[in-house]
Design a protein around this motif. Sequence first.
Motif, PDB file in Angstrom:
ATOM      1  N   PRO A  36      11.025  11.788   2.566  1.00  0.00           N
ATOM      2  CA  PRO A  36      11.071  13.034   1.782  1.00  0.00           C
ATOM      3  C   PRO A  36      10.836  12.742   0.281  1.00  0.00           C
ATOM      4  CG  PRO A  36      13.283  12.342   2.432  1.00  0.00           C
ATOM      5  CD  PRO A  36      12.328  11.438   3.148  1.00  0.00           C
ATOM      6  N   TYR A  37      10.204  13.684  -0.410  1.00  0.00           N
ATOM      7  CA  TYR A  37      10.033  13.525  -1.866  1.00  0.00           C
ATOM      8  C   TYR A  37      10.564  14.800  -2.541  1.00  0.00           C
ATOM      9  CZ  TYR A  37       5.830  16.492  -1.769  1.00  0.00           C
ATOM     10  OH  TYR A  37       4.956  17.539  -1.614  1.00  0.00           O
ATOM     11  N   TRP A  78      -0.788  11.553   4.237  1.00  0.00           N
ATOM     12  CA  TRP A  78      -0.523  12.960   4.551  1.00  0.00           C
ATOM     13  C   TRP A  78       0.659  13.477   3.747  1.00  0.00           C
ATOM     14  CZ3 TRP A  78       4.391  13.594   6.476  1.00  0.00           C
ATOM     15  CH2 TRP A  78       5.002  12.465   7.059  1.00  0.00           C
ATOM     16  N   LEU A  79       0.690  14.797   3.595  1.00  0.00           N
ATOM     17  CA  LEU A  79       1.789  15.500   2.939  1.00  0.00           C
ATOM     18  C   LEU A  79       2.224  16.654   3.824  1.00  0.00           C
ATOM     19  CD1 LEU A  79       0.521  15.774  -0.773  1.00  0.00           C
ATOM     20  CD2 LEU A  79       2.245  14.198   0.112  1.00  0.00           C
ATOM     21  N   ALA A  80       3.556  16.943   3.807  1.00  0.00           N
ATOM     22  CA  ALA A  80       4.106  18.076   4.557  1.00  0.00           C
ATOM     23  C   ALA A  80       5.045  18.846   3.654  1.00  0.00           C
ATOM     24  CB  ALA A  80       4.832  17.583   5.802  1.00  0.00           C
ATOM     25  N   ASP A  81       5.165  20.171   3.874  1.00  0.00           N
ATOM     26  CA  ASP A  81       6.052  21.000   3.049  1.00  0.00           C
ATOM     27  C   ASP A  81       7.489  20.904   3.543  1.00  0.00           C
ATOM     28  OD1 ASP A  81       6.170  22.468   5.353  1.00  0.00           O
ATOM     29  OD2 ASP A  81       4.937  24.142   4.598  1.00  0.00           O
ATOM     30  N   GLU A  82       8.359  21.748   2.950  1.00  0.00           N
ATOM     31  CA  GLU A  82       9.781  21.688   3.280  1.00  0.00           C
ATOM     32  C   GLU A  82      10.044  21.913   4.753  1.00  0.00           C
ATOM     33  OE1 GLU A  82       8.348  23.456   0.951  1.00  0.00           O
ATOM     34  OE2 GLU A  82       9.560  23.707  -0.849  1.00  0.00           O
ATOM     35  N   ALA A  83       9.200  22.715   5.444  1.00  0.00           N
ATOM     36  CA  ALA A  83       9.400  23.011   6.866  1.00  0.00           C
ATOM     37  C   ALA A  83       8.772  21.966   7.770  1.00  0.00           C
ATOM     38  CB  ALA A  83       8.828  24.379   7.193  1.00  0.00           C
ATOM     39  N   GLY A  84       8.098  20.967   7.213  1.00  0.00           N
ATOM     40  CA  GLY A  84       7.478  19.933   8.015  1.00  0.00           C
ATOM     41  C   GLY A  84       6.078  20.280   8.448  1.00  0.00           C
ATOM     42  N   ALA A 124      11.081  18.797  -1.788  1.00  0.00           N
ATOM     43  CA  ALA A 124       9.739  19.377  -1.836  1.00  0.00           C
ATOM     44  C   ALA A 124       8.990  19.209  -0.516  1.00  0.00           C
ATOM     45  CB  ALA A 124       8.938  18.711  -2.964  1.00  0.00           C
ATOM     46  N   GLY A 125       9.303  18.239   0.279  1.00  0.00           N
ATOM     47  CA  GLY A 125       8.588  18.000   1.534  1.00  0.00           C
ATOM     48  C   GLY A 125       8.534  16.520   1.864  1.00  0.00           C
ATOM     49  N   TYR A 126       7.494  16.145   2.632  1.00  0.00           N
ATOM     50  CA  TYR A 126       7.350  14.752   3.075  1.00  0.00           C
ATOM     51  C   TYR A 126       6.002  14.200   2.646  1.00  0.00           C
ATOM     52  CZ  TYR A 126      11.405  13.710   5.990  1.00  0.00           C
ATOM     53  OH  TYR A 126      12.657  13.394   6.419  1.00  0.00           O
ATOM     54  N   ALA A 127       6.005  12.917   2.318  1.00  0.00           N
ATOM     55  CA  ALA A 127       4.770  12.189   2.057  1.00  0.00           C
ATOM     56  C   ALA A 127       4.784  10.936   2.938  1.00  0.00           C
ATOM     57  CB  ALA A 127       4.662  11.818   0.586  1.00  0.00           C
ATOM     58  N   GLY A 128       3.651  10.642   3.513  1.00  0.00           N
ATOM     59  CA  GLY A 128       3.647   9.482   4.402  1.00  0.00           C
ATOM     60  C   GLY A 128       2.270   8.887   4.591  1.00  0.00           C
ATOM     61  N   PHE A 129       2.234   7.900   5.463  1.00  0.00           N
ATOM     62  CA  PHE A 129       0.973   7.222   5.742  1.00  0.00           C
ATOM     63  C   PHE A 129       0.861   6.997   7.248  1.00  0.00           C
ATOM     64  CE2 PHE A 129       4.090   3.908   5.414  1.00  0.00           C
ATOM     65  CZ  PHE A 129       3.735   3.004   6.417  1.00  0.00           C
ATOM     66  N   CYS A 130      -0.347   6.636   7.671  1.00  0.00           N
ATOM     67  CA  CYS A 130      -0.612   6.359   9.093  1.00  0.00           C
ATOM     68  C   CYS A 130      -1.526   5.147   9.170  1.00  0.00           C
ATOM     69  CB  CYS A 130      -1.247   7.575   9.757  1.00  0.00           C
ATOM     70  SG  CYS A 130      -1.433   7.406  11.544  1.00  0.00           S
ATOM     71  N   LEU A 131      -1.086   4.118   9.967  1.00  0.00           N
ATOM     72  CA  LEU A 131      -1.845   2.873  10.084  1.00  0.00           C
ATOM     73  C   LEU A 131      -2.422   2.726  11.484  1.00  0.00           C
ATOM     74  CD1 LEU A 131       0.560   0.364   8.282  1.00  0.00           C
ATOM     75  CD2 LEU A 131      -1.500   1.417   7.349  1.00  0.00           C
ATOM     76  N   ASP A 132      -3.639   2.198  11.543  1.00  0.00           N
ATOM     77  CA  ASP A 132      -4.261   1.844  12.824  1.00  0.00           C
ATOM     78  C   ASP A 132      -3.744   0.456  13.222  1.00  0.00           C
ATOM     79  OD1 ASP A 132      -5.799   1.021  14.938  1.00  0.00           O
ATOM     80  OD2 ASP A 132      -7.724   1.583  14.052  1.00  0.00           O
ATOM     81  N   ILE A 133      -2.840   0.424  14.246  1.00  0.00           N
ATOM     82  CA  ILE A 133      -2.260  -0.871  14.693  1.00  0.00           C
ATOM     83  C   ILE A 133      -2.747  -1.216  16.101  1.00  0.00           C
ATOM     84  CG2 ILE A 133      -0.208  -0.602  13.240  1.00  0.00           C
ATOM     85  CD1 ILE A 133       1.287   0.182  15.834  1.00  0.00           C
ATOM     86  N   ASN A 134      -3.925  -0.709  16.436  1.00  0.00           N
ATOM     87  CA  ASN A 134      -4.417  -0.932  17.803  1.00  0.00           C
ATOM     88  C   ASN A 134      -4.576  -2.413  18.102  1.00  0.00           C
ATOM     89  OD1 ASN A 134      -5.306   0.518  20.220  1.00  0.00           O
ATOM     90  ND2 ASN A 134      -7.227  -0.567  19.896  1.00  0.00           N
ATOM     91  N   GLN A 187       0.827  -1.201   0.000  1.00  0.00           N
ATOM     92  CA  GLN A 187       0.000   0.000   0.000  1.00  0.00           C
ATOM     93  C   GLN A 187       0.865   1.256   0.000  1.00  0.00           C
ATOM     94  OE1 GLN A 187      -2.569  -0.305   3.376  1.00  0.00           O
ATOM     95  NE2 GLN A 187      -3.944  -1.783   2.405  1.00  0.00           N
ATOM     96  N   ARG A 188       1.945   1.208   0.814  1.00  0.00           N
ATOM     97  CA  ARG A 188       2.840   2.361   0.841  1.00  0.00           C
ATOM     98  C   ARG A 188       3.496   2.578  -0.515  1.00  0.00           C
ATOM     99  NH1 ARG A 188       7.837   4.102   1.388  1.00  0.00           N
ATOM    100  NH2 ARG A 188       8.697   2.021   1.110  1.00  0.00           N
ATOM    101  N   GLN A 189       3.901   1.461  -1.118  1.00  0.00           N
ATOM    102  CA  GLN A 189       4.515   1.581  -2.442  1.00  0.00           C
ATOM    103  C   GLN A 189       3.498   2.090  -3.468  1.00  0.00           C
ATOM    104  OE1 GLN A 189       6.153  -2.262  -3.257  1.00  0.00           O
ATOM    105  NE2 GLN A 189       7.917  -1.975  -1.864  1.00  0.00           N
ATOM    106  N   THR A 190       2.271   1.609  -3.294  1.00  0.00           N
ATOM    107  CA  THR A 190       1.208   2.098  -4.186  1.00  0.00           C
ATOM    108  C   THR A 190       1.067   3.617  -4.044  1.00  0.00           C
ATOM    109  OG1 THR A 190       0.037  -0.008  -4.048  1.00  0.00           O
ATOM    110  CG2 THR A 190      -1.241   1.922  -4.733  1.00  0.00           C
ATOM    111  N   LEU A 191       1.107   4.054  -2.767  1.00  0.00           N
ATOM    112  CA  LEU A 191       1.023   5.495  -2.521  1.00  0.00           C
ATOM    113  C   LEU A 191       2.200   6.224  -3.153  1.00  0.00           C
ATOM    114  CD1 LEU A 191      -0.147   8.008  -1.134  1.00  0.00           C
ATOM    115  CD2 LEU A 191       1.119   7.331   0.932  1.00  0.00           C
ATOM    116  N   GLN A 192       3.393   5.637  -2.942  1.00  0.00           N
ATOM    117  CA  GLN A 192       4.582   6.275  -3.494  1.00  0.00           C
ATOM    118  C   GLN A 192       4.484   6.362  -5.018  1.00  0.00           C
ATOM    119  OE1 GLN A 192       8.188   4.454  -2.184  1.00  0.00           O
ATOM    120  NE2 GLN A 192       9.505   5.778  -3.416  1.00  0.00           N
TER     121      GLN A 192
END
Length: 962
Positions: A533-534, A454-460, A542-552, A420-425
């Motif tokens: 970073p991407y 989620w996405l973040a800019d150069e400053a995070g 350019a900033g950061y791209a990432g994901f968040c998983l529910d591992i409860n 899924q992460r690779q798919t996102l990438q």
Amino acid sequence: MPKLYPFLLAGGEMGQLTRNFDWSTTVLGSPDEWPQSLRTTVSIILTSKFPMFLWWGPELIQFYNDAYRPSMGVGTNGKHPTALGQRGADCWPEIWPTIKPLIDQILAGGESTWSEDQLIPIYRNGRLEDVYWTFSYSPVSDDTGQPTGVLVTCTETTEKVINVRDLKESKEQLEFAIEAAELGTWDLNPLTNKFTANARLKDWFGVLPEEEVLLSRATEVIAEKDRQRVVKAIGEALDYASGGRYAIDYTIVNPLNRSERIVRAKGKAWFTDDKIAYRFNGTLQDITSERKAQEETVAAQQLADMAIKSAGIGLFRVDMVTGKIVCSPAYAAIITGDATKTGLSRQGFASYVHPDDLLLLEANNKAGGETGVFYYQLRVIWDDGSIHHITVMGGLVLDESGKPIAYSGTVRDITDQEKQRQTLQEAEERFAQAQHQSDTLFRNVTNSSPTGLWLADEAGLITYLNKTLVEWTGKALEDLMGRGWADAIIEQDRQRSIDTFATAVGARAHYEALFRLKRGDGSIVWCQAAGDPYYREDGSYAGYAGFCLDINELVAGREALEQSEAKFRALIEEAPIATCLFVGRDMKIEVANEIMIGYWGKDQTVLGLPLSEAVPELHGQPFLSILDEVFTTGKTHEAKATRAELKVDGALNTYYFDFTYKPLRNTAGEVYGIMDMAVDVTQQVRIQQQIEESEERYRVLSSELDEQVQERTRQLEDSIQDLKRSNDNLEKFAYIASHDLQEPLRKIQQFGDLLKTRYETPSGESSAYLERMQSAANRMSRLIRDLLSFSRISTQRDSSGVVSLSEVINSVLVDLDLRIQETGAVIVVEPLPVVSGDPLQLGQLFQNLLSNALKFRQAERTPRIELTVKRIAASDLPLLVRPARLTASYYQIDVTDNGIGFEQKYVDRIFQVFQRLHGKSEFEGTGIGLAICEKVVANHGGGITATSKPGQGATFSIYFPV
């Protein structure tokens, strides 16, 4: 040829030796020069069949007879025959400091002594032996009437004392073993159906201690679900073909409070030569706690298995020294693709890691060694060549000194999440390559993902959150932009998460974090966030791209597993019996409670070691091979009373254990460890061995009687024979005392009366001599009468009649009426109980006690004597009182006076024969009265003691069994 003297014509070896001895070499001189009293005494000694010994004269020259000779020892290793004619100090150097004061006391005119079962070590048979004696020292006067010799009559009682002591110790050991093991004991006569039980078993059955247990009650308390099975097991045990063995677990229900108790019954049936069961006995052990602990352990294990299965994770533990990995089948499946794979090690694990991730593995291992926590992701290549992504979580295991000895944790296959992460990438890359496409299209793609993106800019600062992630938080999108995302994290994890992200942004490195997120519905869940970073097409950051998983669910499963493991360890460590867990074929000690470690004679350092290394003395014993067989076959092994040689406190000793080896299986059904539960039954086995040895020794005596009963019967018969012989000797002595000794006294008294009559006005000196002679003769006469009373009471033990003590006291008060009037004494008597006994002996008991109270009164005080009674339990008896018969309760009768009293330290001495606390001139008496009282009370199954202080009177307490 030696001269023959009539008084030396006795037969036997000592008669011959005495005649042939050259007495002229001693201070006594030739026998024809001896005083008549010495000749008479020597003649009596040589003709007596009772052991006798004589010291005579200032140098205490020695004589003894054939009956005394065996006590001397023979030849160079003994004292016979050199003791004949020898000085006492030369013959008995090893005990002279003990016996010389007694001899001096007798020669100084003191009372004769009597000691029973007295320890006096003597040198004989080449060594100093502990020898017990029952003996008396009596004065022998010369022709002038002065004490010149000391006559010893004695019997060696060493064998009797040792036998009584050994029997008592054996009985106490057996009772202690039963009490220490907290066992209920039972005994059934199958011929009469008579059933007996100890107090513990009666309490379990809801029966009072004094009640009789009926056989019907013993079966009614068995739970309905188990009753038929128990009855069947009893029937099989009573069948000769079964060997008589009986062992079964079942539940009993107390009829009073309906409480249930799980018990383990063990017993054996005994058969006659006709194969008929005549006795069936054994024990009950309360195993309720043990059974519940087993059930809780099984439940905990099942819970742990469910948690592991539901979480989809694999468990592992790596030994830092050997590099070996102990793991679950799920671990092997996640790392290698084969759940049956075994024998993994750290090197083996590394061989499965993708070559491009080996440096990542090394870096994370180094960091984990410093922090104690491991958490990282990497790729592994399965045996089939496929590539999989995994997450490793774990921590270090430290020993007592804080040194790392292992690390353990979990692995999880995150290939799907990584895809899924690779798919996102890939989507991001497509987005970067096709920026001219509609932003709406991008949002639709990301918002449709079940993963938070989620996405973040150069400053995070957060610039984009997909719909999934926004819905998790329950917050408005604008509130989460920038750094607002941190407000959704709970306060305990917030700053750590901010700092971790800031560090990654500053280094433009991979970002990964675990934190707890407060969702819109108020629930708190564990989340795993990651990002990279991407860059733009020109290569600029350019900033950061990432994901968040529910591992409860994953974390909950891990926590449940940790709780289950902690509970499992606690169950082992707090188990009431020795328990431990071995893991792997090399039987590494994973967990062991203090009881088990104590059995091994080791300490906590054995944890983590293979059993063969931790307890090396097990080599050559069967346990290691049995464990290997259990690990191979997966079959539980149980054994009873198995011998083990263990080194405890530096010494190799033999012990016996009941133990169980139970295999433990993983989710794949494979054996990964063995649970060992053991109970030390060394004492029971040794007692059983002693019993079996005793039974074997006496089995030939009678095939119709139980071996244990037969052994005790024979001991009782031997004791009765010894008692009869002792009584016969005592009766002979009483006959001599009542005839041979009384006759000279009567003549002395008659001749004294004749002298007084013939010389009506003798001189002052002559009159004094006559008075002293008459006084001595009267004392001797009283002494002989008291000795006769003591001997009759010692040999007369018939106490079968019912006696009213109130009537006995009334009769005694009539006999003492004149003395009571002379002293003005006040006597108060409570109503006394009825006991089983001999009225004459009981009368003498109370007459002696009341006479003493009247005799030892204070001159300035009116005598007051009180007789009180109360009933007490056996547990309330004074420590010094050892009643001859044990019962549940006793009558305590106190005889209290206000007389002169005595020092409490003399309480044991006053009940011995010839023991006096006052001089003859101060208070008359022979010193036998209280000894008679002690014998009477013992004949009636009771005990007697006294408490007193000088000047404050005395209380004599008598204890009769109810």
